[in-house]
Design an enzyme around this catalytic site. Structure first.
Site, PDB file in Angstrom:
ATOM      1  CD  GLU A  89      -0.009   4.022   4.764  1.00 19.66           C
ATOM      2  OE1 GLU A  89      -0.972   4.671   5.241  1.00 19.66           O
ATOM      3  OE2 GLU A  89       1.182   4.354   4.958  1.00 19.66           O
ATOM      4  CG  ASP A 132      -0.078  -0.369   2.496  1.00 18.21           C
ATOM      5  OD1 ASP A 132       1.134  -0.085   2.509  1.00 18.21           O
ATOM      6  OD2 ASP A 132      -0.653  -0.924   3.451  1.00 18.21           O
ATOM      7  CD  GLU A 136       0.209  -6.795   3.038  1.00 20.18           C
ATOM      8  OE1 GLU A 136       0.278  -5.568   2.875  1.00 20.18           O
ATOM      9  OE2 GLU A 136       0.882  -7.396   3.898  1.00 20.18           O
ATOM     10  CG  HIS A 142      10.043   4.784  10.492  1.00 18.57           C
ATOM     11  ND1 HIS A 142      10.227   5.742   9.530  1.00 18.57           N
ATOM     12  CD2 HIS A 142       9.487   3.711   9.862  1.00 18.57           C
ATOM     13  CE1 HIS A 142       9.797   5.278   8.362  1.00 18.57           C
ATOM     14  NE2 HIS A 142       9.345   4.042   8.536  1.00 18.57           N
ATOM     15  NE  ARG A 158       3.096   9.454   4.943  1.00 19.77           N
ATOM     16  CZ  ARG A 158       3.850  10.314   4.274  1.00 19.77           C
ATOM     17  NH1 ARG A 158       3.449  11.540   4.060  1.00 19.77           N
ATOM     18  NH2 ARG A 158       5.008   9.937   3.769  1.00 19.77           N
ATOM     19  CG  HIS A 183       5.958   3.759  10.612  1.00 21.89           C
ATOM     20  ND1 HIS A 183       5.676   2.507  11.101  1.00 21.89           N
ATOM     21  CD2 HIS A 183       5.523   3.762   9.331  1.00 21.89           C
ATOM     22  CE1 HIS A 183       5.107   1.778  10.160  1.00 21.89           C
ATOM     23  NE2 HIS A 183       4.990   2.515   9.068  1.00 21.89           N
TER      24      HIS A 183
HETATM   25  C1  UD1 Z   1       6.394   4.560   4.131  1.00 21.36           C
HETATM   26  C2  UD1 Z   1       5.000   4.162   3.605  1.00 21.36           C
HETATM   27  C3  UD1 Z   1       4.223   3.426   4.690  1.00 21.36           C
HETATM   28  C4  UD1 Z   1       5.022   2.270   5.252  1.00 21.36           C
HETATM   29  C5  UD1 Z   1       6.395   2.755   5.698  1.00 21.36           C
HETATM   30  C6  UD1 Z   1       7.225   1.583   6.109  1.00 21.36           C
HETATM   31  C7  UD1 Z   1       3.927   5.646   1.976  1.00 21.36           C
HETATM   32  C8  UD1 Z   1       3.039   6.804   1.780  1.00 21.36           C
HETATM   33  N1  UD1 Z   1       4.236   5.344   3.247  1.00 21.36           N
HETATM   34  O1  UD1 Z   1       6.200   5.511   5.182  1.00 21.36           O
HETATM   35  O2  UD1 Z   1       3.022   2.923   4.126  1.00 21.36           O
HETATM   36  O3  UD1 Z   1       4.335   1.736   6.346  1.00 21.36           O
HETATM   37  O4  UD1 Z   1       7.055   3.422   4.617  1.00 21.36           O
HETATM   38  O5  UD1 Z   1       8.257   1.952   6.957  1.00 21.36           O
HETATM   39  O6  UD1 Z   1       4.339   5.025   1.027  1.00 21.36           O
HETATM   40  N2  UD1 Z   1      13.612   8.279   5.653  1.00 21.36           N
HETATM   41  C9  UD1 Z   1      14.991   8.242   5.611  1.00 21.36           C
HETATM   42  N3  UD1 Z   1      15.600   7.050   5.322  1.00 21.36           N
HETATM   43  C10 UD1 Z   1      14.907   5.907   5.098  1.00 21.36           C
HETATM   44  C11 UD1 Z   1      13.491   5.961   5.181  1.00 21.36           C
HETATM   45  C12 UD1 Z   1      12.868   7.154   5.442  1.00 21.36           C
HETATM   46  O7  UD1 Z   1      15.659   9.233   5.820  1.00 21.36           O
HETATM   47  O8  UD1 Z   1      15.519   4.862   4.856  1.00 21.36           O
HETATM   48  C13 UD1 Z   1      12.949   9.568   5.963  1.00 21.36           C
HETATM   49  C14 UD1 Z   1      13.066  10.568   4.793  1.00 21.36           C
HETATM   50  O9  UD1 Z   1      13.171  11.859   5.304  1.00 21.36           O
HETATM   51  C15 UD1 Z   1      11.721  10.399   4.083  1.00 21.36           C
HETATM   52  C16 UD1 Z   1      10.812  10.187   5.275  1.00 21.36           C
HETATM   53  O10 UD1 Z   1      11.557   9.364   6.171  1.00 21.36           O
HETATM   54  O11 UD1 Z   1      11.371  11.514   3.293  1.00 21.36           O
HETATM   55  C17 UD1 Z   1       9.485   9.574   4.969  1.00 21.36           C
HETATM   56  O12 UD1 Z   1       9.615   8.406   4.181  1.00 21.36           O
HETATM   57  P1  UD1 Z   1       8.352   7.874   3.314  1.00 21.36           P
HETATM   58  O13 UD1 Z   1       8.726   6.617   2.609  1.00 21.36           O
HETATM   59  O14 UD1 Z   1       7.791   8.958   2.494  1.00 21.36           O
HETATM   60  O15 UD1 Z   1       7.271   7.566   4.411  1.00 21.36           O
HETATM   61  P2  UD1 Z   1       7.308   6.565   5.611  1.00 21.36           P
HETATM   62  O16 UD1 Z   1       6.739   7.291   6.763  1.00 21.36           O
HETATM   63  O17 UD1 Z   1       8.619   5.922   5.743  1.00 21.36           O
HETATM   64  N1  UDP Z   2      11.234  -4.161  11.040  1.00 23.78           N
HETATM   65  C1  UDP Z   2      12.614  -4.266  10.958  1.00 23.78           C
HETATM   66  N2  UDP Z   2      13.378  -3.444  11.744  1.00 23.78           N
HETATM   67  C2  UDP Z   2      12.852  -2.540  12.601  1.00 23.78           C
HETATM   68  C3  UDP Z   2      11.446  -2.425  12.666  1.00 23.78           C
HETATM   69  C4  UDP Z   2      10.663  -3.247  11.869  1.00 23.78           C
HETATM   70  O1  UDP Z   2      13.131  -5.088  10.195  1.00 23.78           O
HETATM   71  O2  UDP Z   2      13.612  -1.842  13.278  1.00 23.78           O
HETATM   72  C5  UDP Z   2      10.413  -5.025  10.174  1.00 23.78           C
HETATM   73  C6  UDP Z   2       9.242  -5.742  10.840  1.00 23.78           C
HETATM   74  O3  UDP Z   2       9.617  -7.023  11.300  1.00 23.78           O
HETATM   75  C7  UDP Z   2       8.215  -5.821   9.728  1.00 23.78           C
HETATM   76  C8  UDP Z   2       8.499  -4.614   8.882  1.00 23.78           C
HETATM   77  O4  UDP Z   2       9.792  -4.157   9.239  1.00 23.78           O
HETATM   78  O5  UDP Z   2       8.405  -6.968   8.897  1.00 23.78           O
HETATM   79  C9  UDP Z   2       7.457  -3.570   9.165  1.00 23.78           C
HETATM   80  O6  UDP Z   2       7.846  -2.367   8.610  1.00 23.78           O
HETATM   81  P1  UDP Z   2       7.176  -1.000   9.012  1.00 23.78           P
HETATM   82  O7  UDP Z   2       6.629  -1.106  10.395  1.00 23.78           O
HETATM   83  O8  UDP Z   2       8.182   0.042   8.713  1.00 23.78           O
HETATM   84  O9  UDP Z   2       6.008  -0.860   7.941  1.00 23.78           O
HETATM   85  P2  UDP Z   2       4.511  -1.402   7.857  1.00 23.78           P
HETATM   86  O10 UDP Z   2       4.509  -2.871   8.032  1.00 23.78           O
HETATM   87  O11 UDP Z   2       3.721  -0.685   8.913  1.00 23.78           O
HETATM   88  O12 UDP Z   2       4.086  -0.970   6.498  1.00 23.78           O
END
Ligand code: UD1
Ligand code: UDP
Length: 381
Positions: A141, A105, A127, A251, A220, A218
């Site tokens: 999502e 998603d 999924e 996160h 939104r 984490h």
């Molecule tokens: C995204 C997904 C969410 C998912 C999550 C998993 C969308 C809209 N959201 O949310 O569905 O649950 O990933 O973790 O697709 N950032 C870093 N390094 C990284 C990752 C993130 O610096 O490796 C920071 C950056 O500033 C980035 C911000 O986090 O711009 C947000 O990342 P983004 O992928 O847009 O949203 P998530 O909250 O991570």
């Molecule tokens: N996870 C990980 N390291 C962490 C936190 C989570 O490997 O420090 C794994 C967790 O086991 C799960 C996945 O990341 O499989 C979940 O990711 P996240 O919570 O970022 O996203 P969501 O599932 O909510 O989309």
């Protein structure tokens, strides 16, 4: 001459992902495709996540053939989506795959799926069918999932409930397959390996003397007051119970990091650590006393180890875990969190009720099932 002819017959399947959970959940599908000589597998990373993606790719030994490197710090949804759409157009023009696979998603999943749809390339959605029917929870999502169901040709549902959700949305039944969730394939694979923690902080944890509560948040829709409530609740619980220790892999989203440092920054019994690699996280999860989370994936994984999951959300699309008694939906009100966690800490035997409950999300063979359905579909094309 013969060898060339054979090569031409291989079906090109492109798998696209951008974030940590997509890699975890697509790794079993990629492995199954790459072990089958009838496919040519092309792996594309949007790198919506950078560091957290690389950390996860390493655990699974996946090296994307194309890495778009699209993450920007503090990125906005529509800007990210448009970068993905543009880049995917170039890749689809160059590679002309027979099918595109996306998962879940995220913005990466939706934008990659949309690009394939615009190019008349069939989309396989892994999924599929998770629903809250509330477009604000989880945001964005829920919208991304619903949109993907409209444009996907193959919908791989983790459960019967997910299938029913798609039927309600008028998705044709012949496009729906109940396969289980690939996350269980990955989890069982990692959990089967002997392991000791790498991180000096985790090595020092004493799981028999302390009650370790694992936290992740984490989403939104939880930014701001809701997330602050969770952190304030943790502070109150630490003050009340001297034998509890929280471990929170934070996160990399800046909205999470800023809020947590302000409230839980200097607490001895709250360990704020960097995101853990999947092996480290899985082994921490299985040894924890309780898990507090708003993560989707964690709600699916923790039942395998019989660890109670307290879900920091108003509503969940993983209702199977609530019904199966694997998880409790506790929301993000400070007093609700304090009361619920306290009830487990005060009566630790309560966690035993969760130990032998079945995981409703899969049996560890989903990657193979999905590969076989894709094979059947592509043979007919
Ligand atoms: C995204 C997904 C969410 C998912 C999550 C998993 C969308 C809209 N959201 O949310 O569905 O649950 O990933 O973790 O697709 N950032 C870093 N390094 C990284 C990752 C993130 O610096 O490796 C920071 C950056 O500033 C980035 C911000 O986090 O711009 C947000 O990342 P983004 O992928 O847009 O949203 P998530 O909250 O991570
Ligand atoms: N996870 C990980 N390291 C962490 C936190 C989570 O490997 O420090 C794994 C967790 O086991 C799960 C996945 O990341 O499989 C979940 O990711 P996240 O919570 O970022 O996203 P969501 O599932 O909510 O989309």
């Amino acid at each position: 001459m013969k060898a060339i002819k054979k090569k031409e017959k291989r079906k090109k399947v492109m798998t696209v992902f951008g974030t940590r959970p997509e890699v975890i959940k697509l790794a079993p599908v990629i492995r199954a495709l790459e072990e089958d000589k009838s496919f040519k597998s092309i792996v594309v990373a949007t790198a919506q996540h950078r560091e957290m993606l690389d950390q996860t790719l390493e655990v699974f030994g996946i090296k994307p053939r194309i890495d778009l490197n699209l993450m920007e710090k503090g990125q906005q949804l529509s800007c990210l989506a448009s970068r993905i759409l543009q880049s995917m157009q170039n890749i689809l023009d160059a590679e002309k795959p027979d099918l595109l696979i996306c998962q879940g998603d995220t913005t990466s999943a939706f934008a990659a799926g949309l690009a394939a749809y615009y190019n008349k390339i069939p989309v396989a959605h892994v999924e599929a069918g998770l629903r809250t029917f509330d477009h604000d929870h989880p945001f964005p999502e829920e919208g991304n999932r619903q949109l993907l169901s409209v444009i996907s040709t193959l919908n791989f549902c983790p459960t019967q409930r997910a299938r029913e959700n798609l039927v309600k949305q008028a998705v044709e039944e012949k496009k729906i397959f109940v396969t289980g969730n690939t996350v269980i394939d990955s989890l069982l694979w990692i959990a089967s390996k002997k392991y000791s923690f790498k991180s000096p902080i985790l090595k020092k944890l004493n799981f028999s003397r302390e009650k370790v509560v694992l936290v992740t948040t984490h989403r939104r829709e939880n930014f701001g007051i809701s997330m602050e409530n969770t952190f304030k609740a943790i502070l109150a619980i630490v003050k009340k119970f001297p034998d509890v220790r929280f471990v929170f892999p934070v996160h990399l989203n800046p909205n999470v990091r800023k809020a947590v440092n302000g409230i839980l920054g200097n607490q001895e019994r709250v360990l704020l650590v960097e995101p853990l690699d999947y092996e480290e996280f899985v082994h921490l999860m299985r040894r924890s006393f309780l898990i507090l989370t708003d993560s989707g994936g964690v709600q699916e994984e923790a039942p395998t180890f019989g660890i109670p999951v307290l879900v920091l959300r108003k509503v969940t699309e993983r209702a199977e875990a609530l019904e199966g008694g694997n998880a409790l939906l506790i929301g993000t009100k400070k007093s609700d969190i304090v009361d619920c966690v306290s009830s487990f800490l005060a009566r630790p035997e309560r966690v035993k009720d969760f130990r032998n409950r079945k995981n409703p999300f899969g049996d560890g063979k989903t990657g193979q099932r999905i590969k076989e359905e894709i094979k059947r579909f592509l043979k007919k094309q």
